[in-house]
Design an enzyme around this catalytic site. Sequence first.
Site, short mmCIF file in Angstrom:
data_model
loop_
_atom_site.label_atom_id
_atom_site.label_comp_id
_atom_site.label_asym_id
_atom_site.label_seq_id
_atom_site.Cartn_x
_atom_site.Cartn_y
_atom_site.Cartn_z
CG PHE A 179 -1.85 -1.13 1.33
CD1 PHE A 179 -3.11 -1.06 0.78
CD2 PHE A 179 -1.48 -2.30 1.98
CE1 PHE A 179 -3.99 -2.14 0.85
CE2 PHE A 179 -2.35 -3.38 2.07
CZ PHE A 179 -3.60 -3.29 1.49
CE1 TYR A 224 -1.90 7.08 -6.63
CE2 TYR A 224 -3.98 7.67 -7.67
CZ TYR A 224 -3.26 6.88 -6.80
OH TYR A 224 -3.90 5.88 -6.09
CG HIS A 235 -9.95 11.57 -0.55
ND1 HIS A 235 -9.32 10.50 0.04
CD2 HIS A 235 -9.25 11.85 -1.67
CE1 HIS A 235 -8.28 10.15 -0.71
NE2 HIS A 235 -8.22 10.95 -1.74
#
Length: 326
Positions: A74, A142, A188
Amino acid sequence: MSTPRKKLLVTGGAGYVGGAVAARLLEAGHEVVVLDDLSTGFREGVPAGARFVEGRVQDAAKVLDGSFDAVLHFAASSQVAESVADPEKYWRNNVAGTLELLTAMRESGVRTLVFSSTAATYGEPSEVPVTESAATAPTNPYGASKLAVDHMIGAQCAAHGLSAVSLRYFNVAGAYGSHGERHEPESHLIPLVLQVAQGRRAEISVFGEDYPTPDGTCLRDYIHVADLAEAHLLALDKAPAGGHLICNLGNGAGFSVREVIEAVRQVTGHPVPTVVRPRRAGDPAVLVASADRARDVLGWRPRRTDLAEMVGDAWTFAQSLTRETP
């Protein structure tokens, strides 16, 4: 039939998703070692019961030995806007870092990998729901860095017999116990709207209200972090021998920006002022992933698909952070 106990390295296991997955792995009876440099994660995000090693993913060779059964990866930089402004950071952390990890795995004899990829590898898809056969055309460094890693993993499988699963998904929501979403800076939607409800932010911006969607705002796929953790657990046992399986994860239906804002109002009981602003460049109207392959191959089905439940869990976590703040 119970799954045999495994010794697992979780890179980035002090972060939101990595921490939740590490917690779920521990609950399943596995031994977990977390490697994280705490640049974006938090020491308290490492679940109790996991051994913590502070370090970058490039330090994996210092941790991995012949006793590990698999790696769940991750550790990555993941802010789209930052990747545009500082692409070098994303090639260094995401691509070069993963290359070091793959080398360490090969040299230590660890043959199984579950990679937290992203649906940003698809860019702006021409059809939704997005399937794994969709063209990969990332629109920012990204997404490009994550796609490069997927290519590297595929090559390692072909050349060296690595067994790997890449999981691609859009938005993660909710919380799993003490594992919730917090970023600095926050970008977010759900945590930003919750900040408005908490009085920490004056308003929430709605970027465009003239999209071809039912209420004119962008529609996005959200997965509860607990469902996401379950997908990683299932992927551990489904990595094809010497092969690379790519699975999209999603609910199959999305929620609009206005639906998210209204859910926050309903769950929190607080007003959420909004300001409509012009569309942002590169924002597709609808992004929803097809999870058919994950269902058929992994046996995965999202169980926490209600938006109010996701927002409620995220709100509980956000409130816990407020209580901890002096």
